[in-house]
Design a protein around this motif. Structure first.
Motif, mmCIF file in Angstrom:
data_model
loop_
_atom_site.group_PDB
_atom_site.id
_atom_site.type_symbol
_atom_site.label_atom_id
_atom_site.label_comp_id
_atom_site.label_asym_id
_atom_site.label_seq_id
_atom_site.Cartn_x
_atom_site.Cartn_y
_atom_site.Cartn_z
ATOM 1 N N PHE A 1 0.838 -1.198 0.000
ATOM 2 C CA PHE A 1 0.000 0.000 0.000
ATOM 3 C C PHE A 1 0.874 1.250 0.000
ATOM 4 O O PHE A 1 2.026 1.227 0.429
ATOM 5 N N LYS A 2 0.290 2.351 -0.472
ATOM 6 C CA LYS A 2 0.923 3.668 -0.443
ATOM 7 C C LYS A 2 2.312 3.674 -1.073
ATOM 8 O O LYS A 2 3.274 4.186 -0.503
ATOM 9 N N CYS A 3 2.397 3.122 -2.272
ATOM 10 C CA CYS A 3 3.652 3.128 -3.022
ATOM 11 C C CYS A 3 3.761 4.410 -3.850
ATOM 12 O O CYS A 3 2.756 5.094 -4.087
ATOM 13 N N PRO A 4 4.971 4.763 -4.298
ATOM 14 C CA PRO A 4 5.131 5.956 -5.142
ATOM 15 C C PRO A 4 4.235 5.888 -6.379
ATOM 16 O O PRO A 4 4.011 4.806 -6.932
ATOM 17 N N LYS A 5 3.717 7.044 -6.784
ATOM 18 C CA LYS A 5 2.842 7.127 -7.955
ATOM 19 C C LYS A 5 3.587 7.760 -9.126
ATOM 20 O O LYS A 5 4.440 8.626 -8.947
ATOM 21 N N PHE A 6 3.250 7.312 -10.326
ATOM 22 C CA PHE A 6 3.830 7.869 -11.545
ATOM 23 C C PHE A 6 2.711 8.276 -12.499
ATOM 24 O O PHE A 6 1.653 7.644 -12.541
ATOM 25 N N TYR A 7 2.964 9.325 -13.266
ATOM 26 C CA TYR A 7 2.117 9.631 -14.415
ATOM 27 C C TYR A 7 2.650 8.806 -15.579
ATOM 28 O O TYR A 7 3.873 8.662 -15.738
ATOM 29 N N THR A 8 1.740 8.242 -16.356
ATOM 30 C CA THR A 8 2.160 7.314 -17.404
ATOM 31 C C THR A 8 1.588 7.698 -18.765
ATOM 32 O O THR A 8 0.419 8.072 -18.872
ATOM 33 N N LEU A 9 2.417 7.587 -19.769
ATOM 34 C CA LEU A 9 1.969 7.708 -21.154
ATOM 35 C C LEU A 9 2.040 6.318 -21.756
ATOM 36 O O LEU A 9 3.117 5.740 -21.886
ATOM 37 N N LEU A 10 0.879 5.775 -22.070
ATOM 38 C CA LEU A 10 0.784 4.439 -22.648
ATOM 39 C C LEU A 10 0.600 4.570 -24.150
ATOM 40 O O LEU A 10 -0.282 5.299 -24.608
ATOM 41 N N VAL A 11 1.423 3.853 -24.900
ATOM 42 C CA VAL A 11 1.404 3.971 -26.356
ATOM 43 C C VAL A 11 1.312 2.585 -26.980
ATOM 44 O O VAL A 11 2.030 1.663 -26.579
ATOM 45 N N THR B 1 5.378 -3.074 -21.345
ATOM 46 C CA THR B 1 4.651 -3.810 -20.322
ATOM 47 C C THR B 1 4.286 -5.203 -20.836
ATOM 48 O O THR B 1 3.914 -5.373 -22.003
ATOM 49 N N GLY B 2 4.414 -6.201 -19.972
ATOM 50 C CA GLY B 2 4.081 -7.573 -20.342
ATOM 51 C C GLY B 2 4.830 -8.024 -21.564
ATOM 52 O O GLY B 2 6.022 -7.738 -21.748
ATOM 53 N N SER B 3 4.128 -8.711 -22.460
ATOM 54 C CA SER B 3 4.726 -9.161 -23.719
ATOM 55 C C SER B 3 4.428 -8.184 -24.851
ATOM 56 O O SER B 3 4.577 -8.511 -26.019
ATOM 57 N N GLY B 4 4.012 -6.943 -24.488
ATOM 58 C CA GLY B 4 3.727 -5.921 -25.495
ATOM 59 C C GLY B 4 2.309 -6.064 -26.049
ATOM 60 O O GLY B 4 1.562 -6.961 -25.671
ATOM 61 N N SER B 5 1.915 -5.107 -26.886
ATOM 62 C CA SER B 5 2.738 -4.161 -27.616
ATOM 63 C C SER B 5 2.782 -2.749 -27.025
ATOM 64 O O SER B 5 3.316 -1.838 -27.646
ATOM 65 N N VAL B 6 2.208 -2.533 -25.832
ATOM 66 C CA VAL B 6 2.215 -1.188 -25.258
ATOM 67 C C VAL B 6 3.578 -0.863 -24.639
ATOM 68 O O VAL B 6 4.161 -1.675 -23.919
ATOM 69 N N ILE B 7 4.055 0.332 -24.963
ATOM 70 C CA ILE B 7 5.258 0.893 -24.354
ATOM 71 C C ILE B 7 4.798 1.997 -23.404
ATOM 72 O O ILE B 7 3.934 2.804 -23.750
ATOM 73 N N VAL B 8 5.389 2.023 -22.207
ATOM 74 C CA VAL B 8 4.972 2.991 -21.182
ATOM 75 C C VAL B 8 6.130 3.923 -20.835
ATOM 76 O O VAL B 8 7.238 3.462 -20.539
ATOM 77 N N ALA B 9 5.865 5.233 -20.884
ATOM 78 C CA ALA B 9 6.816 6.235 -20.404
ATOM 79 C C ALA B 9 6.317 6.738 -19.054
ATOM 80 O O ALA B 9 5.140 7.059 -18.896
ATOM 81 N N CYS C 1 -2.797 6.217 -27.852
ATOM 82 C CA CYS C 1 -2.023 6.607 -26.678
ATOM 83 C C CYS C 1 -2.962 7.117 -25.597
ATOM 84 O O CYS C 1 -4.053 7.611 -25.881
ATOM 85 N N ASN C 2 -2.524 6.983 -24.361
ATOM 86 C CA ASN C 2 -3.369 7.318 -23.219
ATOM 87 C C ASN C 2 -2.496 7.824 -22.081
ATOM 88 O O ASN C 2 -1.463 7.235 -21.769
ATOM 89 N N THR C 3 -2.887 8.927 -21.464
ATOM 90 C CA THR C 3 -2.206 9.401 -20.263
ATOM 91 C C THR C 3 -2.993 8.941 -19.046
ATOM 92 O O THR C 3 -4.204 9.104 -18.968
#
Length: 281
Positions: free
Chosen positions: A160-170, A243-251, A275-277
């Protein structure tokens, strides 16, 4: 009967190692988080003689009849756990398929959790794990969608309460076959996550990790490598990883503003890619 709404969040692998093979399945260890991109599940009890499962939404095309949700209900019926109760399930698919985001697996996990919470079925932890594994190896990760580490010994620990990141999923205009990617695994990694700690969700730890499936995916799909290199050079992400076996790349970003600006720049270059933020939850 009134429909219940369930948000089924997308899973992302912050890091992933393939540490061996057991019979036909590969053994992995992984650090997992979830983002606020989600499918929407509506479920209610029905008085029909069969379960009714349907999909709609952007990514609802070409979902197999033998999907994870059907598998779940087939297993529960076979084990007579539902006492002949039947359900109507409608799922709006906002999560891309063959993306490494675990959309289908998370749908099954969330429905199983709902049935337990609402006391339609009664299962102990051992039974939950057994049923989850019968559907898919990553289903257990979504039973409680919070920051999770799965060790090489297949032990799941949640934080619980781990660091949070903003993500760009492509995602490019193609998906990756999990079977095809794993078939390319020739080398195994020494286990690194057998002593799970909350610090493993921090940027300083994650930046030195990897997704061991990236090299294979990049050889089979060179466009994925091109996407990663582009993302690494816009708005200074903390790190970029498949992420996983793809095909999404996450920044991954500290700042929402940088994440949104990166999305604008990415769309200028790759107009036809999804793409999704989002943000980790």
């Amino acid at each position: 009967m009134i429909s219940n709404k369930i948000k089924s969040y997308a899973k992302i692998n912050l890091a992933l190692n393939v540490i061996g093979k057991l019979f036909s399945l590969h053994k992995i260890e992984t650090i997992v988080s979830f983002v606020n991109l989600h499918d929407l599940i509506r479920i209610k009890k029905t008085y029909g003689t069969k379960h009714q499962i349907s999909f709609n939404g952007t990514f609802s095309k070409n979902i197999k009849k033998d999907n994870t949700v059907k598998k779940l209900f087939d297993i529960l019926d076979e084990k007579k756990l539902l006492n002949n109760q039947k359900f109507e399930v409608k799922i709006k698919k906002n999560i891309p398929q063959k993306a490494g985001l675990g959309g289908g697996s998370m749908n099954a996990a969330n429905i199983l959790s709902f049935l337990i919470k609402k006391k339609f079925i009664k299962l102990d932890q051992k039974q939950i794990k057994k049923i989850s594994n019968l559907i898919g190896s990553d289903v257990i990760l979504g039973i409680t969608p919070i920051s999770t580490i799965m060790s090489s010994k297949n032990v799941v620990k949640r934080f619980f309460k781990c660091p949070k990141f903003y993500t760009l999923l492509v995602r490019p205009n193609f998906g990756c076959s999990t079977k095809k990617i794993y078939s390319g695994v020739k080398n195994f990694t020494k286990s690194k996550f057998d002593n799970p700690k909350k610090t493993m969700f921090g940027f300083k730890f994650l930046i030195d990790q990897e997704n061991a499936l990236e090299k294979i995916a990049f050889l089979k799909y060179p466009k994925l490598k091109k996407i990663k290199l582009f993302l690494e050079n816009i708005k200074n992400p903390l790190f970029v990883r498949m992420t996983g076996s793809g095909s999404v790349i996450v920044a991954y970003y500290r700042s929402k503003r940088d994440c949104e600006l990166a999305k604008v720049q990415f769309r200028r270059k790759f107009k036809n890619y999804w793409c999704n933020t989002s943000k980790t939850i």
